[in-house]
Design a protein around this motif. Structure first.
Motif, PDB file in Angstrom:
ATOM      1  N   VAL A  51      15.598 -38.182 -62.696  1.00 37.51           N
ATOM      2  CA  VAL A  51      14.462 -38.496 -61.829  1.00 37.51           C
ATOM      3  C   VAL A  51      14.802 -37.990 -60.432  1.00 37.51           C
ATOM      4  CG1 VAL A  51      12.903 -40.303 -61.017  1.00 37.51           C
ATOM      5  CG2 VAL A  51      14.006 -40.526 -63.249  1.00 37.51           C
ATOM      6  N   VAL A  52      14.388 -36.778 -60.154  1.00 39.69           N
ATOM      7  CA  VAL A  52      14.738 -36.109 -58.892  1.00 39.69           C
ATOM      8  C   VAL A  52      13.524 -35.311 -58.417  1.00 39.69           C
ATOM      9  CG1 VAL A  52      16.378 -34.566 -57.739  1.00 39.69           C
ATOM     10  CG2 VAL A  52      17.111 -35.900 -59.723  1.00 39.69           C
ATOM     11  N   GLY A  53      13.343 -35.240 -57.101  1.00 41.54           N
ATOM     12  CA  GLY A  53      12.185 -34.565 -56.525  1.00 41.54           C
ATOM     13  C   GLY A  53      12.059 -33.102 -56.912  1.00 41.54           C
ATOM     14  N   ASN A  54      10.836 -32.566 -56.712  1.00 43.43           N
ATOM     15  CA  ASN A  54      10.545 -31.198 -57.149  1.00 43.43           C
ATOM     16  C   ASN A  54      11.250 -30.125 -56.326  1.00 43.43           C
ATOM     17  OD1 ASN A  54       9.040 -31.201 -54.763  1.00 43.43           O
ATOM     18  ND2 ASN A  54       7.069 -31.414 -55.808  1.00 43.43           N
ATOM     19  N   GLU A  55      11.918 -30.518 -55.261  1.00 42.52           N
ATOM     20  CA  GLU A  55      12.692 -29.543 -54.498  1.00 42.52           C
ATOM     21  C   GLU A  55      13.947 -29.106 -55.262  1.00 42.52           C
ATOM     22  OE1 GLU A  55      11.535 -30.876 -49.956  1.00 42.52           O
ATOM     23  OE2 GLU A  55      13.205 -31.893 -50.938  1.00 42.52           O
ATOM     24  N   PHE A  81      12.555 -35.051 -64.615  1.00 41.72           N
ATOM     25  CA  PHE A  81      11.318 -35.713 -64.203  1.00 41.72           C
ATOM     26  C   PHE A  81      11.096 -35.351 -62.744  1.00 41.72           C
ATOM     27  CE2 PHE A  81       9.093 -39.404 -62.361  1.00 41.72           C
ATOM     28  CZ  PHE A  81       7.953 -39.391 -63.142  1.00 41.72           C
ATOM     29  N   SER A  82      10.369 -34.264 -62.533  1.00 39.23           N
ATOM     30  CA  SER A  82      10.214 -33.674 -61.209  1.00 39.23           C
ATOM     31  C   SER A  82       9.016 -34.293 -60.501  1.00 39.23           C
ATOM     32  CB  SER A  82      10.005 -32.158 -61.361  1.00 39.23           C
ATOM     33  OG  SER A  82       9.648 -31.569 -60.140  1.00 39.23           O
ATOM     34  N   TYR A  83       9.277 -35.177 -59.555  1.00 37.62           N
ATOM     35  CA  TYR A  83       8.170 -35.846 -58.882  1.00 37.62           C
ATOM     36  C   TYR A  83       7.878 -35.193 -57.540  1.00 37.62           C
ATOM     37  CZ  TYR A  83      11.999 -38.311 -56.459  1.00 37.62           C
ATOM     38  OH  TYR A  83      13.126 -38.614 -55.736  1.00 37.62           O
ATOM     39  N   GLY A  84       6.621 -35.337 -57.100  1.00 34.12           N
ATOM     40  CA  GLY A  84       6.197 -34.758 -55.839  1.00 34.12           C
ATOM     41  C   GLY A  84       6.699 -35.540 -54.643  1.00 34.12           C
ATOM     42  N   MET A  85       6.610 -34.929 -53.489  1.00 35.91           N
ATOM     43  CA  MET A  85       7.055 -35.565 -52.257  1.00 35.91           C
ATOM     44  C   MET A  85       5.974 -36.499 -51.714  1.00 35.91           C
ATOM     45  SD  MET A  85      10.149 -34.487 -51.596  1.00 35.91           S
ATOM     46  CE  MET A  85      10.390 -34.657 -53.360  1.00 35.91           C
ATOM     47  N   ASP A 152      -0.537 -38.754 -60.119  1.00 41.13           N
ATOM     48  CA  ASP A 152       0.292 -37.982 -61.042  1.00 41.13           C
ATOM     49  C   ASP A 152       1.643 -37.740 -60.375  1.00 41.13           C
ATOM     50  OD1 ASP A 152       1.617 -35.702 -62.276  1.00 41.13           O
ATOM     51  OD2 ASP A 152      -0.240 -35.352 -63.365  1.00 41.13           O
ATOM     52  N   PRO A 153       2.743 -38.156 -61.001  1.00 44.92           N
ATOM     53  CA  PRO A 153       4.058 -38.090 -60.330  1.00 44.92           C
ATOM     54  C   PRO A 153       4.488 -36.684 -59.938  1.00 44.92           C
ATOM     55  CG  PRO A 153       4.309 -38.566 -62.682  1.00 44.92           C
ATOM     56  CD  PRO A 153       2.848 -38.703 -62.372  1.00 44.92           C
ATOM     57  N   ARG A 154       3.903 -35.681 -60.543  1.00 43.11           N
ATOM     58  CA  ARG A 154       4.320 -34.311 -60.244  1.00 43.11           C
ATOM     59  C   ARG A 154       3.629 -33.744 -59.003  1.00 43.11           C
ATOM     60  NH1 ARG A 154       4.154 -35.802 -65.175  1.00 43.11           N
ATOM     61  NH2 ARG A 154       5.800 -35.302 -66.662  1.00 43.11           N
ATOM     62  N   ALA A 234       1.262 -43.077 -63.971  1.00 44.42           N
ATOM     63  CA  ALA A 234      -0.102 -43.027 -63.427  1.00 44.42           C
ATOM     64  C   ALA A 234      -1.134 -43.334 -64.507  1.00 44.42           C
ATOM     65  CB  ALA A 234      -0.375 -41.651 -62.819  1.00 44.42           C
ATOM     66  N   LEU A 235      -0.854 -42.978 -65.745  1.00 49.51           N
ATOM     67  CA  LEU A 235      -1.795 -43.248 -66.833  1.00 49.51           C
ATOM     68  C   LEU A 235      -2.004 -44.746 -67.003  1.00 49.51           C
ATOM     69  CD1 LEU A 235      -0.604 -40.657 -69.529  1.00 49.51           C
ATOM     70  CD2 LEU A 235      -2.520 -40.457 -67.926  1.00 49.51           C
ATOM     71  N   ILE A 236      -0.936 -45.519 -66.899  1.00 49.02           N
ATOM     72  CA  ILE A 236      -1.038 -46.980 -67.028  1.00 49.02           C
ATOM     73  C   ILE A 236      -1.763 -47.559 -65.823  1.00 49.02           C
ATOM     74  CG2 ILE A 236       0.267 -49.123 -67.189  1.00 49.02           C
ATOM     75  CD1 ILE A 236       2.482 -47.521 -68.590  1.00 49.02           C
ATOM     76  N   ALA A 237      -1.402 -47.097 -64.635  1.00 49.41           N
ATOM     77  CA  ALA A 237      -2.026 -47.605 -63.411  1.00 49.41           C
ATOM     78  C   ALA A 237      -3.527 -47.403 -63.446  1.00 49.41           C
ATOM     79  CB  ALA A 237      -1.419 -46.908 -62.189  1.00 49.41           C
ATOM     80  N   ASN A 238      -3.968 -46.225 -63.808  1.00 46.69           N
ATOM     81  CA  ASN A 238      -5.399 -45.935 -63.795  1.00 46.69           C
ATOM     82  C   ASN A 238      -6.135 -46.582 -64.958  1.00 46.69           C
ATOM     83  OD1 ASN A 238      -5.998 -44.011 -61.438  1.00 46.69           O
ATOM     84  ND2 ASN A 238      -4.163 -43.121 -62.335  1.00 46.69           N
TER      85      ASN A 238
END
Length: 294
Positions: A51-55, A81-85, A152-154, A234-238
């Motif tokens: 779980v690390v950022g997309n950078e 798991f590339s998440y956005g900033m 969306d985490p990405r 995000a799918l669960i949240a929404n």
């Protein structure tokens, strides 16, 4: 020539990667190769998710290829798991420019904001100080988590602290308030002596809205499974937000406690109870607590 060790990844469309310096010291990539092996040696796992950022997308693309080339069967299955900033309305958070936000400070700010909103609206008037603080903590942290996790985490996102504690809209506090309302409804039903029977009749004439709510509840397990498969909370949240919206429309249009048909009243109480439980379990998967009252 200088004794350093490199991996040639040009055949994979990448570049040459340093693994050991000339003096024999390691780099980040070397350490990640070693710790990946240690994790699989020490723990009974079959997949590893970073779980690390997309950078760091390029770094983990290289790591996966190197592990595979070194003969580790888990190399190809490595998941980044590339998440956005996360940015603030004022712009990106950068420590060198002095705009970095400390997580503890942000959480304290969210809790304080929740307490102020509750006080202004008179929502905490019948609570003692300890309960009011606890509800503010639950609402403040829930609003923070939900606002970030509903995206969306990405994708990169902008976090606006003020918008996140809006009791009308796609926010955690809106969901929490609806949950507290249902819990209040159930307490009133219990005080009035209305019990939910173990089994409900199958020949009740339900409205389209009630049928739609039952169908929506039936989607929960599939949504959770898909969220796990795609690494997307995000799918669960929404899903929970959509369920809450539909329930609030039902609650506005139909009587529950004042329904004169005993069987229909029992069904609506049962429906409300199951919806509240689904909201609570869905939010618990996101690490968000639910208040019994607000």
């Amino acid at each position: 020539d200088d004794g350093s060790v490199w991996a040639d990844l040009t055949g994979d469309g990448l570049d040459e990667k340093l693994l050991l310096r000339a003096d024999g010291t390691s780099v980040y990539m070397t350490q990640d190769i070693g710790t990946a092996k240690m994790r699989f040696d020490d723990y009974p796992i079959n997949k590893m998710i970073y779980v690390v950022g997309n950078e760091q997308n390029y770094h983990f693309q290289v790591l996966s290829i190197l592990l595979d080339r070194l003969g580790f069967e888990f190399g190809k299955g490595l998941v980044h798991f590339s998440y956005g900033m996360v940015e603030l309305p004022e712009g990106k958070m950068k420590s060198r420019e002095g705009t970095v936000v400390d997580a503890d400070d942000l959480m304290e700010e969210m809790i304080g904001t929740a307490a102020e909103i509750a006080a202004e609206a008179g929502k905490a008037a019948d609570m003692d100080e300890a309960e009011a603080r606890e509800v503010a903590r639950i609402v403040g942290l829930g609003s923070l988590k939900y606002f970030i996790l509903k995206v969306d985490p990405r994708k990169n996102m902008t976090f606006n602290p003020k918008e996140s504690i809006d009791f009308n809209g796609n926010t955690g506090s809106f969901v929490q308030y609806t949950y507290a309302r249902i819990r209040s409804l159930m307490r009133k039903a219990e005080a009035a002596g209305y019990n939910i029977p173990a089994t409900l009749p199958t020949d009740l004439q339900l409205s389209e809205k009630e049928e739609a709510l039952v169908q929506k509840l039936n989607e929960y397990a599939d949504v959770v499974a898909e969220a796990g498969r795609t690494y997307s909370p995000a799918l669960i949240a929404n899903y929970v937000y959509d369920l809450v919206k539909e329930y609030n429309q039902f609650y506005h249009d139909f009587s529950v406690l004042k329904e004169e048909n005993v069987q229909l009243r029992a069904f609506r109480l049962a429906l409300s109870e199951v919806i509240a439980r689904t909201m609570r379990t869905g939010f618990s998967l996101l690490g968000i607590e639910m208040p019994e009252r607000m």
